[in-house]
Design a protein around this motif. Sequence first.
Motif, PDB file in Angstrom:
ATOM      1  N   THR A 448       0.842  -1.196   0.000  1.00 20.93           N
ATOM      2  CA  THR A 448       0.000   0.000   0.000  1.00 20.93           C
ATOM      3  C   THR A 448       0.873   1.240   0.000  1.00 20.93           C
ATOM      4  OG1 THR A 448      -1.738  -1.179   1.217  1.00 20.93           O
ATOM      5  CG2 THR A 448      -1.824   1.226   1.234  1.00 20.93           C
ATOM      6  N   GLU A 449       0.588   2.137  -0.923  1.00 18.77           N
ATOM      7  CA  GLU A 449       1.321   3.401  -1.017  1.00 18.77           C
ATOM      8  C   GLU A 449       0.326   4.553  -1.000  1.00 18.77           C
ATOM      9  OE1 GLU A 449       3.647   3.279  -4.567  1.00 18.77           O
ATOM     10  OE2 GLU A 449       5.091   1.820  -3.796  1.00 18.77           O
ATOM     11  N   ASN A 450       0.475   5.455  -0.019  1.00 17.37           N
ATOM     12  CA  ASN A 450      -0.411   6.618   0.110  1.00 17.37           C
ATOM     13  C   ASN A 450      -1.887   6.219   0.148  1.00 17.37           C
ATOM     14  OD1 ASN A 450       1.813   8.439   0.011  1.00 17.37           O
ATOM     15  ND2 ASN A 450       1.848   8.211  -2.238  1.00 17.37           N
ATOM     16  N   GLY A 451      -2.165   5.135   0.877  1.00 20.92           N
ATOM     17  CA  GLY A 451      -3.542   4.697   1.035  1.00 20.92           C
ATOM     18  C   GLY A 451      -4.111   3.968  -0.167  1.00 20.92           C
ATOM     19  N   VAL A 452      -3.266   3.673  -1.173  1.00 22.62           N
ATOM     20  CA  VAL A 452      -3.732   2.984  -2.384  1.00 22.62           C
ATOM     21  C   VAL A 452      -3.065   1.612  -2.461  1.00 22.62           C
ATOM     22  CG1 VAL A 452      -3.852   3.034  -4.910  1.00 22.62           C
ATOM     23  CG2 VAL A 452      -4.087   5.158  -3.586  1.00 22.62           C
ATOM     24  N   LYS A 453      -3.875   0.574  -2.615  1.00 19.85           N
ATOM     25  CA  LYS A 453      -3.340  -0.782  -2.691  1.00 19.85           C
ATOM     26  C   LYS A 453      -2.758  -1.050  -4.077  1.00 19.85           C
ATOM     27  CE  LYS A 453      -4.648  -5.583  -1.643  1.00 19.85           C
ATOM     28  NZ  LYS A 453      -5.742  -6.470  -1.186  1.00 19.85           N
ATOM     29  N   HIS A 454      -1.539  -1.610  -4.111  1.00 19.88           N
ATOM     30  CA  HIS A 454      -0.865  -1.958  -5.357  1.00 19.88           C
ATOM     31  C   HIS A 454      -0.608  -3.464  -5.403  1.00 19.88           C
ATOM     32  CE1 HIS A 454      -0.168   2.339  -5.304  1.00 19.88           C
ATOM     33  NE2 HIS A 454       0.392   2.302  -6.505  1.00 19.88           N
ATOM     34  N   ASN A 476      -8.677  -0.674   5.563  1.00 23.18           N
ATOM     35  CA  ASN A 476      -7.414  -1.404   5.759  1.00 23.18           C
ATOM     36  C   ASN A 476      -6.266  -0.738   5.002  1.00 23.18           C
ATOM     37  OD1 ASN A 476      -6.873  -3.511   7.448  1.00 23.18           O
ATOM     38  ND2 ASN A 476      -6.595  -4.980   5.803  1.00 23.18           N
ATOM     39  N   ASP A 477      -6.594  -0.134   3.856  1.00 27.08           N
ATOM     40  CA  ASP A 477      -5.555   0.496   3.039  1.00 27.08           C
ATOM     41  C   ASP A 477      -5.134   1.861   3.577  1.00 27.08           C
ATOM     42  OD1 ASP A 477      -5.689  -1.696   1.425  1.00 27.08           O
ATOM     43  OD2 ASP A 477      -6.936  -0.768  -0.112  1.00 27.08           O
ATOM     44  N   LEU A 478      -5.857   2.361   4.590  1.00 26.32           N
ATOM     45  CA  LEU A 478      -5.497   3.643   5.185  1.00 26.32           C
ATOM     46  C   LEU A 478      -4.546   3.486   6.369  1.00 26.32           C
ATOM     47  CD1 LEU A 478      -9.003   5.416   5.210  1.00 26.32           C
ATOM     48  CD2 LEU A 478      -7.208   5.559   3.476  1.00 26.32           C
ATOM     49  N   ARG A 479      -4.209   2.240   6.697  1.00 21.76           N
ATOM     50  CA  ARG A 479      -3.458   2.000   7.929  1.00 21.76           C
ATOM     51  C   ARG A 479      -2.004   2.460   7.862  1.00 21.76           C
ATOM     52  NH1 ARG A 479      -7.343   0.038  10.613  1.00 21.76           N
ATOM     53  NH2 ARG A 479      -8.675  -1.610   9.812  1.00 21.76           N
ATOM     54  N   ASN A 480      -1.471   2.643   6.650  1.00 21.37           N
ATOM     55  CA  ASN A 480      -0.088   3.131   6.579  1.00 21.37           C
ATOM     56  C   ASN A 480      -0.016   4.652   6.722  1.00 21.37           C
ATOM     57  OD1 ASN A 480      -1.163   3.754   4.072  1.00 21.37           O
ATOM     58  ND2 ASN A 480       0.779   3.447   2.995  1.00 21.37           N
ATOM     59  N   LYS A 481      -1.209   5.267   6.833  1.00 18.28           N
ATOM     60  CA  LYS A 481      -1.251   6.697   7.135  1.00 18.28           C
ATOM     61  C   LYS A 481      -1.438   6.856   8.653  1.00 18.28           C
ATOM     62  CE  LYS A 481      -3.399   8.421   2.868  1.00 18.28           C
ATOM     63  NZ  LYS A 481      -4.549   9.176   2.331  1.00 18.28           N
ATOM     64  N   LYS A 482      -0.921   7.933   9.186  1.00 19.95           N
ATOM     65  CA  LYS A 482      -1.069   8.189  10.614  1.00 19.95           C
ATOM     66  C   LYS A 482      -2.543   8.469  10.922  1.00 19.95           C
ATOM     67  CE  LYS A 482       0.606  11.023  14.432  1.00 19.95           C
ATOM     68  NZ  LYS A 482       1.455  12.167  14.841  1.00 19.95           N
ATOM     69  N   PRO A 483      -3.149   7.720  11.861  1.00 23.30           N
ATOM     70  CA  PRO A 483      -4.560   7.969  12.170  1.00 23.30           C
ATOM     71  C   PRO A 483      -4.740   9.284  12.912  1.00 23.30           C
ATOM     72  CG  PRO A 483      -3.640   6.361  13.701  1.00 23.30           C
ATOM     73  CD  PRO A 483      -2.582   6.627  12.667  1.00 23.30           C
ATOM     74  N   VAL A 484      -5.934   9.824  12.825  1.00 26.70           N
ATOM     75  CA  VAL A 484      -6.253  11.050  13.565  1.00 26.70           C
ATOM     76  C   VAL A 484      -6.228  10.763  15.060  1.00 26.70           C
ATOM     77  CG1 VAL A 484      -7.968  12.871  13.890  1.00 26.70           C
ATOM     78  CG2 VAL A 484      -7.659  11.844  11.628  1.00 26.70           C
ATOM     79  N   THR A 491     -10.226   3.327  15.842  1.00 29.35           N
ATOM     80  CA  THR A 491      -9.314   4.177  15.075  1.00 29.35           C
ATOM     81  C   THR A 491     -10.126   5.241  14.351  1.00 29.35           C
ATOM     82  OG1 THR A 491      -7.747   2.360  14.718  1.00 29.35           O
ATOM     83  CG2 THR A 491      -7.593   4.239  13.222  1.00 29.35           C
ATOM     84  N   LEU A 492      -9.658   6.488  14.429  1.00 29.19           N
ATOM     85  CA  LEU A 492     -10.316   7.585  13.728  1.00 29.19           C
ATOM     86  C   LEU A 492      -9.514   7.903  12.466  1.00 29.19           C
ATOM     87  CD1 LEU A 492     -12.664   9.636  13.833  1.00 29.19           C
ATOM     88  CD2 LEU A 492     -11.096  11.212  15.018  1.00 29.19           C
ATOM     89  N   HIS A 493     -10.150   7.673  11.294  1.00 27.87           N
ATOM     90  CA  HIS A 493      -9.498   7.884   9.999  1.00 27.87           C
ATOM     91  C   HIS A 493      -9.960   9.199   9.373  1.00 27.87           C
ATOM     92  CE1 HIS A 493      -8.069   3.696   9.767  1.00 27.87           C
ATOM     93  NE2 HIS A 493      -9.272   3.321  10.180  1.00 27.87           N
ATOM     94  N   ASP A 494      -9.092   9.785   8.574  1.00 27.17           N
ATOM     95  CA  ASP A 494      -9.444  10.936   7.749  1.00 27.17           C
ATOM     96  C   ASP A 494      -9.803  10.426   6.358  1.00 27.17           C
ATOM     97  OD1 ASP A 494      -9.667  13.246   6.283  1.00 27.17           O
ATOM     98  OD2 ASP A 494      -7.761  14.107   6.940  1.00 27.17           O
TER      99      ASP A 494
END
Length: 802
Positions: A448-454, A476-484, A491-494
């Motif tokens: 996953t890069e920048n929230g996008v699965k490759h 699940n693909d947002l997990r490599n970004k820092k959560p709010v 978990t609070l996601h943006d």
Amino acid sequence: MENQQITKRRINKIAILGSGVMGSRIACHFANIGVQTLLLDIPPAQLNDLETKSGLNLESAVVRNRIVNDALKATLTSSPAALYHPSFSSRIKTGNFEDNLAEIKDCDWILEAVVENLEIKQSLYEKIEKFRTPGTLITSNTSGIPLTWLAKGRTDDFQKHFCGSHFFNPPRYLPLLEIIPTGKTEPAIIDFLDMYGKHFLGKTTVICKDTPAFIANRIGVYSILDVIGVQQRLDLSVEEIDKLTGPVIGHPKSATFRTADVVGLDTLVKVADGLNLALGKPVLEVPDFIRKMLENKWLGDKTGQGFFAKKVNEKGEKEFWTLNSKTLEYKAPQKAKFATLEATKSIEQLEKRWSVLAAGTDKAGDFYRQMLGGLFWYASDCVPEIADQIFKVDDAMCAGFGWEMGPFQTWDCLGFELGLDLIKALGKTPPEWINQMLKSGAQSFFKTENGVKHYFDIKTNGYLPVSSLSTFIILNDLRNKKPVFQNSGSTLHDLGDEILCLEFHTKMNTIGSEIVEGLHRAFDIAEKSANGLVIGNQGANFSAGANLGLVFMYAMEQEFDEIDFMIRQFQQTVMRVRYSSIPVILAPHGLTLGGGCEMTLHADRVQAAAETYMGLVEVGAGLIPGGGGTKEMAMRVSQKLEAGDTELNSLQNAFMTIATAKVSTSAYDTFDMGILQHGDRISVNKNLQIADAKKLALEIASQGYSKPIPKKDIKVQGRGGIATFQAGIYAMKVGGKISEHDQKVVEKLSYVINGGDLSYPQLVSEQYLLDLEREAFLSLTGERKTLERIQSLLTGGKLIRN
């Protein structure tokens, strides 16, 4: 001109040709999404006994449609239900090929689902060509006949608009739709079906090559037979295999042998033999003992016995016995136990469980290493023959066979080199593209890069984004970004566009202190810096309700002040869902019970998944809804009264919904229950639900959102309503329909929903009803029989009626 037609294409009416198990269920699913459906089949060749006795003949209308009507009736009465709501059956019209085939001229899509016979299908296509309007979609639900064979001899227009559309049974519940073009299918047709499958039918659409058994059955049938082969080599029992290949590895509870019994051994062997014939080599090995089972007609559920058979034990109790594959005799069930499985009990996440399973030093470890080695070899060896992109293989297995992870995602969990070692340990050689991947330095199939699965692309030897996820928001693909924000249970996601999403991730997403804390933090943050909040997750279930384990512990220790504090805190949290200064959207799916349902009741809007099983079920545990659920149902009755509804009927319906612990069979059912309301929406595709919820939050925010004002004008019935309900409760007790403790619980419920000991109907506030709720809930936690019910649920997952 063709491209313009495609962009404007609409499916208002579909013809399903063939009303067998698949045809009838496909028809029901199109009815589920509001499409007018014409279901046709052959007229009978002879009368049955009842028709003969009734003096009917083969020209009688009721006789000519008997096959299709009987098939549809069987589907409508089957379990699990094929329809989201019983009323949707009115969208299906039945007929037969001789009298009604001309009606297909008005259809936008013609879907053939007759018996798997090339000649029969081609003969039907010849008839279809006489009535089909040029440009109409024409697809086949074939599970294995090459599409090029089926299209042979048809007109150019037919072939341009023809492809395979392979649904999986049952179509409502299994999301896979394999789309199989021929060399002559217009690309725009495939693009349309891909879009329509995802956005309208709620499917995981996988575009396949026209190869034997396509993707899911090609891998799935191999997997079942290979597991049986490993079972034979390691001398494991049926119970042991189903224990090893069920939920512990993210597969359905039916695991391997129970699945085989449901599918039917004859079907399994037919697919395997057909595949071997089509491939020109015996890739799928059918053990001799299974051939013997076929001779004995031990085909599974359809004949009453297969790998399992219902027997009566020494105590006179019915139980399922399992087959000994060596003696072909049935034996009493024995509990399967393995040290390796014990070691994984505390590991909630499947991706972390795999390495422990594969490292086991007992027979279970041996099994997993051989099973995984075989699966990794076969799945990779089928690429690129069956698919150029590896994510299609994983998508097909997850959507068609109910796996939580596909072969390549599982391989990533173990590590690339360990997967290679498992293949080589079986004496297998990995395909060349795997060797090229190794040389390229790639260490995983997905990243996953920048929230996008490759995924790793075998043509370019590099990573490309997974195109099928472009319209989805996958948490699940947002997990490599820092959560709010994050704690142990949430978990609070943006989500972007100033919309936040609070995700639960406790066991069964039960609501405890960590989720309550997460909710309050989410409101604090969102009210300061966002335009809206979505509360949703992509686990198996939205929430199984409050953490009863904590309630039980405090009750046993008679710490009732702690329970009182818990209830107050949860009520305050739920009321914050209603009275936040930003729009709050709930996105329930799967089990949404108790506290999860109460939270949903208080949202500004609900974006529910179609497969949502929701209800206020606390009465079953000897309690009443204490987090605002009873209050909210009373308030909604009051609102209906203001709108001119009949007061007593609405109140009785609300009371019975809670008293019977009713759970919806779909999101559509919740409208009848008074849980979802006008303005709430449904996502047929669960993968689109979070994105849909985000859009709904933005829509409400853009219209100008004002914080609601707490209600102080809720009309309740007081003693008069209690007396009316008391008569019904007493009758149910005398009739033996409820126990003495049931009576005590529902009397408490009646007291609260009617507003307590008031001498006449009057207006009360939300807080007044919340206080009644809390007091009733608290008093019931002091009842021995309530604690027995809670203990039974916690220890065995079973509901007792004491």
